[in-house]
Design an enzyme around this catalytic site. Structure first.
Site, PDB file in Angstrom:
ATOM      1  N   GLY A   1       7.445   5.066   7.542  1.00  0.00           N
ATOM      2  CA  GLY A   1       6.588   6.230   7.751  1.00  0.00           C
ATOM      3  C   GLY A   1       6.889   6.866   9.092  1.00  0.00           C
ATOM      4  O   GLY A   1       7.995   6.707   9.625  1.00  0.00           O
ATOM      5  N   SER A   2       5.907   7.547   9.632  1.00  0.00           N
ATOM      6  CA  SER A   2       6.134   8.297  10.867  1.00  0.00           C
ATOM      7  C   SER A   2       6.189   7.370  12.083  1.00  0.00           C
ATOM      8  O   SER A   2       5.644   6.259  12.070  1.00  0.00           O
ATOM      9  CB  SER A   2       5.006   9.313  11.055  1.00  0.00           C
ATOM     10  OG  SER A   2       3.775   8.628  11.149  1.00  0.00           O
ATOM     11  N   THR A   3       6.800   7.860  13.130  1.00  0.00           N
ATOM     12  CA  THR A   3       6.851   7.100  14.385  1.00  0.00           C
ATOM     13  C   THR A   3       5.433   6.927  14.941  1.00  0.00           C
ATOM     14  O   THR A   3       5.101   5.873  15.497  1.00  0.00           O
ATOM     15  CB  THR A   3       7.777   7.827  15.383  1.00  0.00           C
ATOM     16  OG1 THR A   3       9.099   7.813  14.826  1.00  0.00           O
ATOM     17  CG2 THR A   3       7.802   7.162  16.746  1.00  0.00           C
TER      18      THR A   3
ATOM     19  N   LYS B   1       0.853  -1.185   0.000  1.00  0.00           N
ATOM     20  CA  LYS B   1       0.000   0.000   0.000  1.00  0.00           C
ATOM     21  C   LYS B   1       0.896   1.245   0.000  1.00  0.00           C
ATOM     22  O   LYS B   1       1.529   1.561   1.012  1.00  0.00           O
ATOM     23  CB  LYS B   1      -0.888   0.047   1.244  1.00  0.00           C
ATOM     24  CG  LYS B   1      -1.903   1.182   1.167  1.00  0.00           C
ATOM     25  CD  LYS B   1      -2.480   1.573   2.507  1.00  0.00           C
ATOM     26  CE  LYS B   1      -1.654   2.599   3.226  1.00  0.00           C
ATOM     27  NZ  LYS B   1      -1.491   3.879   2.532  1.00  0.00           N
TER      28      LYS B   1
ATOM     29  N   GLU C   1       9.883  16.526  14.745  1.00  0.00           N
ATOM     30  CA  GLU C   1      10.290  16.278  13.362  1.00  0.00           C
ATOM     31  C   GLU C   1       9.414  17.179  12.491  1.00  0.00           C
ATOM     32  O   GLU C   1       8.233  16.896  12.281  1.00  0.00           O
ATOM     33  CB  GLU C   1      10.079  14.808  12.971  1.00  0.00           C
ATOM     34  CG  GLU C   1      10.576  14.527  11.562  1.00  0.00           C
ATOM     35  CD  GLU C   1      10.236  13.139  11.032  1.00  0.00           C
ATOM     36  OE1 GLU C   1       9.129  12.646  11.276  1.00  0.00           O
ATOM     37  OE2 GLU C   1      11.091  12.563  10.321  1.00  0.00           O
TER      38      GLU C   1
ATOM     39  N   GLU D   1      10.625   1.497   9.718  1.00  0.00           N
ATOM     40  CA  GLU D   1      11.583   2.581   9.416  1.00  0.00           C
ATOM     41  C   GLU D   1      10.843   3.882   9.663  1.00  0.00           C
ATOM     42  O   GLU D   1       9.940   4.240   8.908  1.00  0.00           O
ATOM     43  CB  GLU D   1      12.040   2.498   7.952  1.00  0.00           C
ATOM     44  CG  GLU D   1      12.714   1.199   7.569  1.00  0.00           C
ATOM     45  CD  GLU D   1      14.008   0.948   8.328  1.00  0.00           C
ATOM     46  OE1 GLU D   1      14.586   1.903   8.883  1.00  0.00           O
ATOM     47  OE2 GLU D   1      14.416  -0.224   8.391  1.00  0.00           O
TER      48      GLU D   1
ATOM     49  N   CYS E   1      13.578  11.393   5.718  1.00  0.00           N
ATOM     50  CA  CYS E   1      13.657  10.892   7.093  1.00  0.00           C
ATOM     51  C   CYS E   1      14.999  11.221   7.706  1.00  0.00           C
ATOM     52  O   CYS E   1      15.092  11.541   8.884  1.00  0.00           O
ATOM     53  CB  CYS E   1      13.423   9.389   7.096  1.00  0.00           C
ATOM     54  SG  CYS E   1      14.512   8.493   5.976  1.00  0.00           S
TER      55      CYS E   1
ATOM     56  N   GLY F   1       3.918   4.128  13.062  1.00  0.00           N
ATOM     57  CA  GLY F   1       4.613   2.888  13.448  1.00  0.00           C
ATOM     58  C   GLY F   1       4.082   2.346  14.761  1.00  0.00           C
ATOM     59  O   GLY F   1       3.869   1.136  14.931  1.00  0.00           O
TER      60      GLY F   1
HETATM   61  P1  NAD Z   1       2.784   8.428   7.671  1.00  0.00           P
HETATM   62  O1  NAD Z   1       3.194   7.644   8.851  1.00  0.00           O
HETATM   63  O2  NAD Z   1       1.709   9.429   7.834  1.00  0.00           O
HETATM   64  O3  NAD Z   1       2.310   7.447   6.500  1.00  0.00           O
HETATM   65  C1  NAD Z   1       3.147   6.442   5.972  1.00  0.00           C
HETATM   66  C2  NAD Z   1       2.302   5.349   5.394  1.00  0.00           C
HETATM   67  O4  NAD Z   1       1.622   4.700   6.459  1.00  0.00           O
HETATM   68  C3  NAD Z   1       1.211   5.815   4.445  1.00  0.00           C
HETATM   69  O5  NAD Z   1       1.072   4.863   3.413  1.00  0.00           O
HETATM   70  C4  NAD Z   1      -0.017   5.853   5.321  1.00  0.00           C
HETATM   71  O6  NAD Z   1      -1.226   5.704   4.604  1.00  0.00           O
HETATM   72  C5  NAD Z   1       0.229   4.658   6.208  1.00  0.00           C
HETATM   73  N1  NAD Z   1      -0.413   4.675   7.527  1.00  0.00           N
HETATM   74  C6  NAD Z   1      -0.693   5.725   8.314  1.00  0.00           C
HETATM   75  N2  NAD Z   1      -1.262   5.314   9.456  1.00  0.00           N
HETATM   76  C7  NAD Z   1      -1.338   3.962   9.392  1.00  0.00           C
HETATM   77  C8  NAD Z   1      -1.852   2.949  10.267  1.00  0.00           C
HETATM   78  N3  NAD Z   1      -2.379   3.264  11.441  1.00  0.00           N
HETATM   79  N4  NAD Z   1      -1.773   1.660   9.872  1.00  0.00           N
HETATM   80  C9  NAD Z   1      -1.215   1.328   8.693  1.00  0.00           C
HETATM   81  N5  NAD Z   1      -0.738   2.242   7.809  1.00  0.00           N
HETATM   82  C10 NAD Z   1      -0.783   3.544   8.174  1.00  0.00           C
HETATM   83  O7  NAD Z   1       4.120   9.069   7.101  1.00  0.00           O
HETATM   84  P2  NAD Z   1       4.275  10.017   5.853  1.00  0.00           P
HETATM   85  O8  NAD Z   1       3.785  11.375   6.231  1.00  0.00           O
HETATM   86  O9  NAD Z   1       3.743   9.353   4.630  1.00  0.00           O
HETATM   87  O10 NAD Z   1       5.873  10.037   5.678  1.00  0.00           O
HETATM   88  C11 NAD Z   1       6.706  10.836   6.432  1.00  0.00           C
HETATM   89  C12 NAD Z   1       7.291  10.072   7.602  1.00  0.00           C
HETATM   90  O11 NAD Z   1       7.965   8.918   7.129  1.00  0.00           O
HETATM   91  C13 NAD Z   1       8.317  10.870   8.360  1.00  0.00           C
HETATM   92  O12 NAD Z   1       8.147  10.674   9.741  1.00  0.00           O
HETATM   93  C14 NAD Z   1       9.637  10.266   7.883  1.00  0.00           C
HETATM   94  O13 NAD Z   1      10.710  10.443   8.771  1.00  0.00           O
HETATM   95  C15 NAD Z   1       9.264   8.840   7.712  1.00  0.00           C
HETATM   96  N6  NAD Z   1      10.193   8.152   6.811  1.00  0.00           N
HETATM   97  C16 NAD Z   1      11.103   7.288   7.355  1.00  0.00           C
HETATM   98  C17 NAD Z   1      12.043   6.645   6.523  1.00  0.00           C
HETATM   99  C18 NAD Z   1      13.080   5.707   7.089  1.00  0.00           C
HETATM  100  O14 NAD Z   1      13.740   5.004   6.324  1.00  0.00           O
HETATM  101  N7  NAD Z   1      13.263   5.665   8.399  1.00  0.00           N
HETATM  102  C19 NAD Z   1      12.017   6.879   5.150  1.00  0.00           C
HETATM  103  C20 NAD Z   1      11.072   7.759   4.631  1.00  0.00           C
HETATM  104  C21 NAD Z   1      10.159   8.381   5.484  1.00  0.00           C
END
Ligand code: NAD
Length: 487
Positions: free
Chosen positions: A236-238, A183, A390, A259, A293, A241
């Site tokens: 994605g975001s902490t 997804k 962040e 991640e 990130c 996660g």
């Molecule tokens: P986000 O957490 O809002 O979303 C990431 C993904 O998770 C999206 O596809 C979203 O639809 C999905 N998602 C959101 N809530 C969910 C849930 N409860 N269950 C399952 N899926 C869910 O993050 P974002 O705004 O898309 O991206 C930015 C964040 O990603 C920043 O915090 C950035 O640091 C992090 N990031 C980390 C890395 C790494 O390698 N550590 C790389 C890129 C981005």
């Protein structure tokens, strides 16, 4: 005209891809182009039944193709063919990505796409090189560990580097013999659909990559909680996660790779090459407008050289020229959404209210689309919102130090530990800091990844669990079974 293009003339793959079939869906979430704010599409939201269908398709494809049981080199060859096709179709892929995302078309061709193809080949090579082990036991027994794929892996990716993130998940999972239900972010989903279509065209059996479009709460939750998804790989975001861990715990138990976010420090000592340090630091803030990130958004400068360093960084930050991602001359990215633009601005205001001073930037840019001026903030303590949060935008803070201990104390973040940068010519100090910095990556006299994909990436603290890239990412897609035979 070259790579520049008219975004209104582009056809986007707005559908789920399940078992190689395009499944159209109407309605969903309104999507706006970051470069000009224009509404241009809606993102369908797959419900639980659609995710069930994707998982069934993955199971069927695994069985029919015997993907996990093939001679491993066959998987290598199929993935290499996919990487070749991604390169051949780079222009179409780049256009699809540039419309929705913050990634300029020129950078996509030279960077994201070229590197992703290379990384898929890198992972493909593990298939016939990383295997099971015979282990030492006494001579009345024969012991071994068998390495096996999980089956169906669930992958969820963010919007900031959609093509690269899809490659980081799909490459190792497929090379290791799994099928995937992926997804992408609801803000940038179409490049992943196109990549999956290219995989089918390249000969990877249909159904091994299933793309379901949707948001986190509905589609994401259905994936992470699905009983037949054996492993979850998330970037994605902490905050998300943590929600995923909770959902997995509620629905059962399964391994996951997370991640997550970062708030990474860059430490500059007086003995460093200051011009090179300034260039690397400014580049990390300008790249994707700080929406990375690993963005090094907290600068710690040794007091004696701080003024000179700040001047050099400010001069580079001021060169940012906004423009649409579909113009090949543009290097400076927009912010992903109006909401995120407002969040960046309000955090900068909060930083100022707590004593921060903007040395440059600190405002939304006066141009179409969602652009924020590269910003440098001084006068911040460890509790300032610009240090704690962040921000995920082009905002750099600067603090000064006089001793190594002070630098380390400032660098240490209570929540995040993703990456870190150190600029010095002192070898002993380099090695002391390489050990002491609490981060998954330490870059010295540089602040960027190289194309050495063997180096894994991942976080300390709440920046994550497990690694992407490297051998670790391949191994995270296999499970190990112990076999002991009485002879
Ligand atoms: P986000 O957490 O809002 O979303 C990431 C993904 O998770 C999206 O596809 C979203 O639809 C999905 N998602 C959101 N809530 C969910 C849930 N409860 N269950 C399952 N899926 C869910 O993050 P974002 O705004 O898309 O991206 C930015 C964040 O990603 C920043 O915090 C950035 O640091 C992090 N990031 C980390 C890395 C790494 O390698 N550590 C790389 C890129 C981005």
């Amino acid at each position: 005209m070259g790579l520049s293009f008219d975004p209104d003339q582009l056809t986007l793959p707005i559908h789920h891809l399940i078992g190689g079939e395009r499944i159209a869906a109407k309605g969903g979430l309104e999507m706006r182009r970051p470069s000009d704010g224009k509404a241009y599409a809606t993102c369908p939201v797959a419900d639980g039944a659609m995710v069930d269908r994707a998982v069934e398709s993955a199971k069927t494809a695994l069985k029919a193709s015997n993907w996990g049981g093939l001679r491993p080199r066959e998987r290598t060859k199929a993935l290499q063919a996919w990487a070749d096709l991604i390169e051949q179709e780079a222009e179409t892929l780049a256009k699809i990505e540039a419309v929705s995302s913050t990634r300029p078309v020129g950078q996509l061709i030279a960077g994201d796409i070229a590197v992703t193809a290379e990384q898929i080949r890198f992972f493909a090579e593990f298939a016939d090189k990383q295997g099971s082990d015979v282990v030492p036991t006494d001579d009345s027994t024969f012991g071994m560990t068998l390495s096996e794929p999980y089956g169906v892996v669930g992958a969820i990716t963010p919007w900031n580097f959609p093509i690269s993130m899809a490659g980081w998940k799909l490459g190792p999972a497929l090379a290791a013999g799994n099928a995937v239900v992926i997804k992408p972010s609801e803000m940038t989903p179409f490049s992943t659909v196109y990549m999956a279509e290219l995989a089918v065209r390249a000969g990877i059996p249909a159904g091994l990559i299933n793309v379901v479009l949707g948001d986190g709460p509905v589609t994401g939750n259905a994936i992470t909680g699905h009983p037949d998804i054996a492993k979850v790989s998330f970037t994605g975001s902490t905050r998300a996660g943590s929600a995923i861990m909770e959902n997995i715990a509620r629905c059962g138990v399964k391994p996951m790779t997370l991640e997550l976010g970062g708030k990474s420090p860059q430490i500059v000592f007086a003995d460093a090459d200051l011009d090179k340090a300034a260039a690397a630091i400014a580049a990390s803030v300008l790249f994707n407008a700080g929406q990375a990130c690993v963005a090094g958004t907290r600068l710690m400068a040794e007091k004696s050289i701080a003024a000179r360093l700040i001047e050099a960084i400010t001069a580079i930050l001021k060169t940012a020229r906004p423009g649409p991602t579909w113009d090949e001359r543009v290097q400076y990215s927009p912010i992903i959404s109006e909401r995120q633009l407002a969040r960046i601005d309000s955090l900068v205001e909060a930083a100022k209210a707590e004593g921060g001073e903007c040395l440059t930037g600190g405002h939304v840019m006066n141009t179409p689309g969602y652009f924020y001026a590269p910003t440098l903030i001084s006068g911040v303590d460890q509790h300032n919102p610009a240090i704690v949060e962040e921000i995920f935008g082009p905002v750099l803070t600067v603090q000064t130090f006089e001793t190594e201990e002070e630098a380390l104390a400032l660098a240490d973040h209570p929540v995040y530990g993703l990456a870190s940068g150190l600029f010095t010519r002192d070898l002993s100090r380099t090695l002391r800091f390489a050990r002491a910095l609490q981060a998954g990556t330490v870059w010295v006299n540089r602040y960027s990844r190289s194309r050495d994909h063997i180096l894994p990436t991942g976080g300390y603290k709440r920046s994550g669990i497990g690694k992407d890239l490297g051998r670790e990412a391949y191994e995270a897609n296999r499970k190990s079974k112990s076999v002991l035979i009485n002879l």
